[in-house]
Scaffold this motif. Structure first.
Motif, mmCIF file in Angstrom:
data_model
loop_
_atom_site.group_PDB
_atom_site.id
_atom_site.type_symbol
_atom_site.label_atom_id
_atom_site.label_comp_id
_atom_site.label_asym_id
_atom_site.label_seq_id
_atom_site.Cartn_x
_atom_site.Cartn_y
_atom_site.Cartn_z
ATOM 1 N N LEU A 76 -4.830 42.099 -16.228
ATOM 2 C CA LEU A 76 -5.290 40.803 -15.738
ATOM 3 C C LEU A 76 -4.179 39.772 -15.685
ATOM 4 O O LEU A 76 -3.310 39.731 -16.545
ATOM 5 C CB LEU A 76 -6.412 40.291 -16.634
ATOM 6 C CG LEU A 76 -7.634 41.219 -16.715
ATOM 7 C CD1 LEU A 76 -8.521 40.823 -17.868
ATOM 8 C CD2 LEU A 76 -8.395 41.188 -15.413
ATOM 9 N N GLU A 77 -4.268 38.923 -14.686
ATOM 10 C CA GLU A 77 -3.322 37.816 -14.497
ATOM 11 C C GLU A 77 -3.842 36.596 -15.250
ATOM 12 O O GLU A 77 -5.045 36.375 -15.319
ATOM 13 C CB GLU A 77 -3.244 37.495 -12.999
ATOM 14 C CG GLU A 77 -2.163 36.512 -12.618
ATOM 15 C CD GLU A 77 -0.777 37.103 -12.641
ATOM 16 O OE1 GLU A 77 0.087 36.505 -13.303
ATOM 17 O OE2 GLU A 77 -0.556 38.146 -12.019
ATOM 18 N N GLY A 78 -2.945 35.810 -15.823
ATOM 19 C CA GLY A 78 -3.346 34.570 -16.472
ATOM 20 C C GLY A 78 -4.085 34.790 -17.776
ATOM 21 O O GLY A 78 -3.917 35.797 -18.447
ATOM 22 N N ASP A 79 -4.945 33.816 -18.121
ATOM 23 C CA ASP A 79 -5.720 33.875 -19.358
ATOM 24 C C ASP A 79 -6.802 34.940 -19.226
ATOM 25 O O ASP A 79 -7.709 34.804 -18.413
ATOM 26 C CB ASP A 79 -6.345 32.503 -19.633
ATOM 27 C CG ASP A 79 -7.206 32.500 -20.879
ATOM 28 O OD1 ASP A 79 -7.024 33.392 -21.735
ATOM 29 O OD2 ASP A 79 -8.050 31.598 -21.002
ATOM 30 N N PRO A 80 -6.718 36.000 -20.033
ATOM 31 C CA PRO A 80 -7.652 37.118 -19.846
ATOM 32 C C PRO A 80 -8.991 36.979 -20.554
ATOM 33 O O PRO A 80 -9.809 37.889 -20.468
ATOM 34 C CB PRO A 80 -6.870 38.291 -20.439
ATOM 35 C CG PRO A 80 -6.087 37.679 -21.551
ATOM 36 C CD PRO A 80 -5.717 36.295 -21.056
ATOM 37 N N SER A 131 -22.921 35.206 -24.906
ATOM 38 C CA SER A 131 -23.056 34.220 -23.835
ATOM 39 C C SER A 131 -22.639 32.816 -24.259
ATOM 40 O O SER A 131 -22.368 31.987 -23.418
ATOM 41 C CB SER A 131 -24.483 34.192 -23.308
ATOM 42 O OG SER A 131 -25.358 33.800 -24.340
ATOM 43 N N HIS A 132 -22.589 32.541 -25.557
ATOM 44 C CA HIS A 132 -22.221 31.190 -25.996
ATOM 45 C C HIS A 132 -20.809 30.829 -25.561
ATOM 46 O O HIS A 132 -20.560 29.745 -25.083
ATOM 47 C CB HIS A 132 -22.333 31.060 -27.520
ATOM 48 C CG HIS A 132 -23.705 31.374 -28.008
ATOM 49 N ND1 HIS A 132 -24.795 30.610 -27.667
ATOM 50 C CD2 HIS A 132 -24.173 32.386 -28.780
ATOM 51 C CE1 HIS A 132 -25.876 31.114 -28.226
ATOM 52 N NE2 HIS A 132 -25.531 32.189 -28.897
ATOM 53 N N THR A 133 -19.856 31.760 -25.728
ATOM 54 C CA THR A 133 -18.478 31.471 -25.332
ATOM 55 C C THR A 133 -18.312 31.569 -23.832
ATOM 56 O O THR A 133 -17.487 30.901 -23.245
ATOM 57 C CB THR A 133 -17.513 32.441 -26.034
ATOM 58 O OG1 THR A 133 -17.723 32.319 -27.430
ATOM 59 C CG2 THR A 133 -16.071 32.125 -25.738
ATOM 60 N N ASP A 134 -19.129 32.417 -23.184
ATOM 61 C CA ASP A 134 -19.019 32.563 -21.740
ATOM 62 C C ASP A 134 -19.304 31.248 -21.017
ATOM 63 O O ASP A 134 -18.909 31.062 -19.884
ATOM 64 C CB ASP A 134 -20.004 33.618 -21.227
ATOM 65 C CG ASP A 134 -19.623 35.022 -21.685
ATOM 66 O OD1 ASP A 134 -18.510 35.176 -22.195
ATOM 67 O OD2 ASP A 134 -20.444 35.930 -21.525
ATOM 68 N N THR A 135 -20.037 30.328 -21.664
ATOM 69 C CA THR A 135 -20.375 29.076 -21.003
ATOM 70 C C THR A 135 -19.180 28.127 -20.967
ATOM 71 O O THR A 135 -19.215 27.141 -20.261
ATOM 72 C CB THR A 135 -21.550 28.381 -21.713
ATOM 73 O OG1 THR A 135 -21.159 28.075 -23.045
ATOM 74 C CG2 THR A 135 -22.781 29.251 -21.714
ATOM 75 N N GLN A 136 -18.145 28.386 -21.714
ATOM 76 C CA GLN A 136 -16.969 27.528 -21.701
ATOM 77 C C GLN A 136 -16.100 27.898 -20.513
ATOM 78 O O GLN A 136 -15.512 28.964 -20.457
ATOM 79 C CB GLN A 136 -16.188 27.675 -23.007
ATOM 80 C CG GLN A 136 -16.964 27.205 -24.207
ATOM 81 C CD GLN A 136 -16.219 27.418 -25.494
ATOM 82 O OE1 GLN A 136 -15.103 27.911 -25.498
ATOM 83 N NE2 GLN A 136 -16.839 27.054 -26.594
ATOM 84 N N SER A 137 -16.042 27.010 -19.560
ATOM 85 C CA SER A 137 -15.332 27.278 -18.316
ATOM 86 C C SER A 137 -13.850 26.927 -18.424
ATOM 87 O O SER A 137 -13.502 25.895 -18.988
ATOM 88 C CB SER A 137 -15.960 26.457 -17.193
ATOM 89 O OG SER A 137 -15.121 26.456 -16.072
ATOM 90 N N PRO A 138 -12.979 27.763 -17.836
ATOM 91 C CA PRO A 138 -11.561 27.412 -17.787
ATOM 92 C C PRO A 138 -11.263 26.433 -16.651
ATOM 93 O O PRO A 138 -10.124 26.043 -16.456
ATOM 94 C CB PRO A 138 -10.882 28.765 -17.534
ATOM 95 C CG PRO A 138 -11.898 29.541 -16.763
ATOM 96 C CD PRO A 138 -13.232 29.096 -17.310
ATOM 97 N N LEU A 139 -12.295 26.021 -15.908
ATOM 98 C CA LEU A 139 -12.111 25.118 -14.782
ATOM 99 C C LEU A 139 -12.128 23.667 -15.254
ATOM 100 O O LEU A 139 -12.698 23.348 -16.291
ATOM 101 C CB LEU A 139 -13.219 25.338 -13.748
ATOM 102 C CG LEU A 139 -13.400 26.762 -13.232
ATOM 103 C CD1 LEU A 139 -14.545 26.815 -12.235
ATOM 104 C CD2 LEU A 139 -12.127 27.298 -12.632
ATOM 105 N N SER A 140 -11.547 22.817 -14.439
ATOM 106 C CA SER A 140 -11.559 21.389 -14.763
ATOM 107 C C SER A 140 -12.944 20.815 -14.478
ATOM 108 O O SER A 140 -13.758 21.413 -13.758
ATOM 109 C CB SER A 140 -10.507 20.655 -13.929
ATOM 110 O OG SER A 140 -10.924 20.617 -12.566
ATOM 111 N N ALA A 141 -13.202 19.632 -15.011
ATOM 112 C CA ALA A 141 -14.480 18.961 -14.769
ATOM 113 C C ALA A 141 -14.664 18.691 -13.271
ATOM 114 O O ALA A 141 -15.764 18.810 -12.730
ATOM 115 C CB ALA A 141 -14.543 17.652 -15.555
#
Length: 199
Positions: A76-80, A131-141
């Motif tokens: 994987l590229e970037g943060d895996p 699923s708790h951690t999956d909700t944390q998005s690496p995207l900006s607001a």
């Protein structure tokens, strides 16, 4: 028993470099164009599969789901973290960042062949948390806001106007967002964001 290793990556230099490293470590390495057909022929095999596009994810799904339990190392590229957890859920046994070291590559292949699962701690943490951690998005607001608007049916022209960009610039920003998410377009991005509970 000879274990055959397939290296699949869109960048020939990367693919040849990894192949050279593994061949130097004594593995029989190939770079098949059609890895699914290759796996059908090579009974005892391991696949290092780089996941950059949605097509790559489809190949992973076919290798792990349709064809049975193939041994796949997802590269994987970037943060895996999130994408690594997704790869493991689809059936990859191990996860490696594309920027890995030579020693880590060799150790991961050896351990995976030996029946172990190897992955960055961040991937294990996402899997352990569910699923708790999956909700944390690496995207900006701002990116999440764009996805919410797109999910509501907002046009790109209207989105650009709201965000203060030209329509052309907005298309470029959305293309970069889709690439960051590993999807090919608006619909896939919205579906992926909903699956990950980002919206």
């Amino acid at each position: 028993m000879v274990v055959r290793v397939a290296v699949v990556d869109p960048l020939p230099v990367f693919q040849q470099g990894v192949s050279g490293i593994l061949a130097g470590a004594g593995y029989v390495v190939e770079m098949p164009v059609d890895v699914v057909a290759w796996v059908r022929r090579a009974k005892v095999s391991i696949v290092l599969l780089t996941l950059l596009s949605e097509e790559d994810w489809d190949v992973l799904d076919r290798l792990c789901g349709t064809l049975g339990s193939q041994v796949v190392i997802a590269v994987l590229e970037g943060d895996p973290a999130a994408s690594g957890a997704r790869a493991v859920r689809l059936g990859a046994r191990s996860v490696l960042p594309r920027s890995t070291t030579v020693d880590a590559l060799r150790q991961t292949v050896e351990a995976t062949i030996g029946g172990q699962a190897v992955m960055p701690a961040a991937v294990a943490a996402v899997l352990a948390a569910g699923s708790h951690t999956d909700t944390q998005s690496p995207l900006s607001a701002e990116q999440l806001s764009w996805l919410r608007d797109l999910a509501r049916g907002t046009t790109v022209a209207r989105l650009a106007s709201r965000a203060g960009y030209s329509e052309r610039a907005m298309f470029r920003l959305l293309r970069a967002l889709y690439q960051q998410m590993g999807v090919n377009g608006r619909l896939q991005a919205v579906i992926r964001a909903q699956e990950l509970h980002w919206l």
